[in-house]
Design a protein around this motif. Structure first.
Motif, PDB file in Angstrom:
ATOM      1  N   UNK A 187       0.758  -1.387   0.125  1.00 26.44           N
ATOM      2  CA  UNK A 187       0.118  -0.125   0.100  1.00 26.44           C
ATOM      3  C   UNK A 187       0.939   1.375   0.098  1.00 26.44           C
ATOM      4  N   UNK A 188       2.007   1.364   0.666  1.00 26.91           N
ATOM      5  CA  UNK A 188       2.675   2.325   0.728  1.00 26.91           C
ATOM      6  C   UNK A 188       3.164   3.061  -0.527  1.00 26.91           C
ATOM      7  N   UNK A 189       3.310   2.501  -1.592  1.00 28.87           N
ATOM      8  CA  UNK A 189       3.855   2.864  -2.728  1.00 28.87           C
ATOM      9  C   UNK A 189       2.544   3.714  -3.625  1.00 28.87           C
ATOM     10  N   UNK A 190       1.541   3.474  -2.890  1.00 28.03           N
ATOM     11  CA  UNK A 190       0.114   4.317  -3.453  1.00 28.03           C
ATOM     12  C   UNK A 190      -0.225   5.451  -2.509  1.00 28.03           C
ATOM     13  N   UNK A 191       0.567   5.489  -1.280  1.00 29.90           N
ATOM     14  CA  UNK A 191       0.340   6.482  -0.223  1.00 29.90           C
ATOM     15  C   UNK A 191       0.981   7.616  -0.558  1.00 29.90           C
ATOM     16  N   UNK A 192       0.373   8.838  -0.721  1.00 30.13           N
ATOM     17  CA  UNK A 192       1.319  10.051  -0.975  1.00 30.13           C
ATOM     18  C   UNK A 192       2.238  10.437   0.350  1.00 30.13           C
ATOM     19  N   UNK A 193       1.700  10.235   1.347  1.00 35.26           N
ATOM     20  CA  UNK A 193       2.566  10.462   2.481  1.00 35.26           C
ATOM     21  C   UNK A 193       4.031   9.577   2.305  1.00 35.26           C
ATOM     22  N   UNK A 194       3.896   8.292   2.035  1.00 30.30           N
ATOM     23  CA  UNK A 194       4.890   7.288   1.937  1.00 30.30           C
ATOM     24  C   UNK A 194       5.658   7.979   0.726  1.00 30.30           C
ATOM     25  N   UNK A 195       5.144   8.127  -0.205  1.00 31.65           N
ATOM     26  CA  UNK A 195       5.866   8.744  -1.614  1.00 31.65           C
ATOM     27  C   UNK A 195       6.761   9.841  -1.203  1.00 31.65           C
ATOM     28  N   UNK A 196       6.176  10.766  -0.421  1.00 30.35           N
ATOM     29  CA  UNK A 196       7.051  12.317  -0.254  1.00 30.35           C
ATOM     30  C   UNK A 196       8.065  11.711   1.145  1.00 30.35           C
TER      31      UNK A 196
END
Length: 175
Positions: A147-156
């Motif tokens: 899921x993290x690679x679709x999460x804007x927080x994680x991607x930032x």
């Protein structure tokens, strides 16, 4: 195999970093440092339980040393921010290294001294524990890989940490 328990802000972010290291066989997200039993993510996020979001790293000391893990820890998060990492604020996001068996204190203190050379501000990382470990809910485990690679927080937040890891510890990365 040996274990290290590290709290450096959001456990999704630290888990993503330490999972890349050769010699690390498992990284588990969880909670540590508070008095309650079996805390949940919802409870810990309030900042009132005393627990920190942390990772428990299982590693082979013949491949990667505890000192190397600590050096990665201090480079890939900001150990000068008290009770926060970036936009994550609260004691649950504190910078802390938790003793597993009590013998690690000297190595942690030496790592803090090494980290001081890279920071103008004081290091606020605490040495805590040993303390009971509580695994986070299943959906938090290996979050970045799913899921993290679709999460804007994680991607930032996670890619800059991974870039620091690759820049400073390329020889320590998995294949």
């Amino acid at each position: 195999m040996a274990e290290a328990i590290l709290a450096g802000g959001c456990f999704w972010c630290t888990e993503a970093v330490f999972g890349q290291l050769a010699g690390v066989s498992k990284v588990e997200s969880g909670y540590i440092g508070g008095p309650g039993v079996a805390p949940t993510y919802k409870q810990v996020c309030t900042g009132t339980t005393g627990h920190a979001e942390a990772i428990r790293v299982t590693y082979d000391p013949a491949t990667i040393s505890y000192a190397d893990l600590l050096d990665v820890f201090f480079v890939t998060h900001n150990p000068t921010q008290l009770n926060r990492q970036g936009g994550d604020v609260g004691t649950q996001y504190r910078s802390a290294v938790f003793l597993v068996d009590g013998t690690e204190r000297a190595e942690i203190e030496a790592a803090i001294v090494r980290a001081k050379a890279d920071h103008a501000e004081p290091i606020v990382t605490t040495i805590e524990g040993p303390a009971p470990w509580w695994p986070a809910e299943d959906y938090h485990q290996e979050y970045w890989q799913g899921e993290g690679q679709r999460n804007s927080y994680c991607m930032a937040v996670i890619p800059p940490k991974l870039a620091k890891l690759r820049k400073g510890f390329a020889e320590r990365l998995k294949g």
